[in-house]
Design a protein around this motif. Structure first.
Motif, mmCIF file in Angstrom:
data_model
loop_
_atom_site.group_PDB
_atom_site.id
_atom_site.type_symbol
_atom_site.label_atom_id
_atom_site.label_comp_id
_atom_site.label_asym_id
_atom_site.label_seq_id
_atom_site.Cartn_x
_atom_site.Cartn_y
_atom_site.Cartn_z
ATOM 1 N N CYS A 1 0.851 -1.186 0.000
ATOM 2 C CA CYS A 1 0.000 0.000 0.000
ATOM 3 C C CYS A 1 0.888 1.238 0.000
ATOM 4 O O CYS A 1 1.851 1.320 0.775
ATOM 5 C CB CYS A 1 -0.906 0.006 1.235
ATOM 6 N N ASP A 2 0.557 2.199 -0.879
ATOM 7 C CA ASP A 2 1.268 3.476 -0.890
ATOM 8 C C ASP A 2 0.298 4.650 -0.790
ATOM 9 O O ASP A 2 0.683 5.793 -0.990
ATOM 10 C CB ASP A 2 2.168 3.615 -2.111
ATOM 11 N N CYS B 1 -3.869 -0.784 6.727
ATOM 12 C CA CYS B 1 -2.674 0.032 6.546
ATOM 13 C C CYS B 1 -2.570 1.018 7.707
ATOM 14 O O CYS B 1 -3.547 1.703 8.036
ATOM 15 C CB CYS B 1 -2.740 0.775 5.214
ATOM 16 N N GLY B 2 -1.423 1.100 8.309
ATOM 17 C CA GLY B 2 -1.207 2.010 9.429
ATOM 18 C C GLY B 2 -1.164 3.477 9.027
ATOM 19 O O GLY B 2 -1.331 4.354 9.868
ATOM 20 N N TYR B 3 -0.937 3.753 7.753
ATOM 21 C CA TYR B 3 -0.905 5.139 7.273
ATOM 22 C C TYR B 3 -2.290 5.647 6.889
ATOM 23 O O TYR B 3 -2.723 6.695 7.332
ATOM 24 C CB TYR B 3 0.019 5.284 6.057
ATOM 25 N N CYS B 4 -2.966 4.927 6.005
ATOM 26 C CA CYS B 4 -4.214 5.453 5.432
ATOM 27 C C CYS B 4 -5.457 4.689 5.876
ATOM 28 O O CYS B 4 -6.566 5.025 5.469
ATOM 29 C CB CYS B 4 -4.129 5.455 3.901
ATOM 30 N N ILE C 1 -5.658 9.250 -6.314
ATOM 31 C CA ILE C 1 -4.752 10.388 -6.225
ATOM 32 C C ILE C 1 -3.381 9.983 -6.743
ATOM 33 O O ILE C 1 -3.076 8.806 -6.864
ATOM 34 C CB ILE C 1 -4.629 10.908 -4.772
ATOM 35 N N SER C 2 -2.552 10.949 -7.017
ATOM 36 C CA SER C 2 -1.190 10.697 -7.482
ATOM 37 C C SER C 2 -0.389 10.001 -6.385
ATOM 38 O O SER C 2 -0.523 10.348 -5.202
ATOM 39 C CB SER C 2 -0.527 12.025 -7.833
ATOM 40 N N PRO C 3 0.479 9.034 -6.744
ATOM 41 C CA PRO C 3 1.324 8.381 -5.732
ATOM 42 C C PRO C 3 2.182 9.381 -4.952
ATOM 43 O O PRO C 3 2.509 9.148 -3.799
ATOM 44 C CB PRO C 3 2.197 7.433 -6.553
ATOM 45 N N ALA C 4 2.496 10.519 -5.568
ATOM 46 C CA ALA C 4 3.292 11.529 -4.879
ATOM 47 C C ALA C 4 2.546 12.118 -3.682
ATOM 48 O O ALA C 4 3.155 12.664 -2.770
ATOM 49 C CB ALA C 4 3.679 12.641 -5.848
ATOM 50 N N PRO D 1 4.620 6.550 2.165
ATOM 51 C CA PRO D 1 5.654 5.571 1.797
ATOM 52 C C PRO D 1 5.028 4.194 1.584
ATOM 53 O O PRO D 1 4.081 3.819 2.285
ATOM 54 C CB PRO D 1 6.581 5.553 3.008
ATOM 55 N N ARG D 2 5.522 3.464 0.607
ATOM 56 C CA ARG D 2 4.998 2.115 0.339
ATOM 57 C C ARG D 2 5.333 1.198 1.512
ATOM 58 O O ARG D 2 6.462 1.150 1.983
ATOM 59 C CB ARG D 2 5.602 1.546 -0.936
#
Length: 66
Positions: A20-21, A48-51, A26-29, A33-34
């Motif tokens: 997961c990134d 995913c702990g980020y999103c 949306i743009s990967p930018a 972080p993956r």
């Protein structure tokens, strides 16, 4: 008693290992972080702990078929 907030997005997958990134629509930018995640067979999902996306193993315990 607080209610559990549902994940913002549920992605059904066919493998126990996922990456997961935070990108998608949306743009990967603009994502995060993956990270590489592993679904445990006894739960059938990983978040995913980020999103907070939830990856659900198709046919696993958490798969509702929705």
């Amino acid at each position: 008693m607080a209610s559990k907030i549902p994940p913002p997005e549920v992605i059904r997958v066919q493998t126990l290992q996922v990456a997961c990134d935070g990108s998608g629509e949306i743009s990967p930018a603009l994502g995060h972080p993956r990270v590489f995640l592993r679904i445990e067979e006894d739960t059938g999902f990983v978040e995913c702990g980020y999103c907070d996306r939830r990856f659900v193993l198709e046919g696993g315990l958490a798969d509702t078929g929705a």
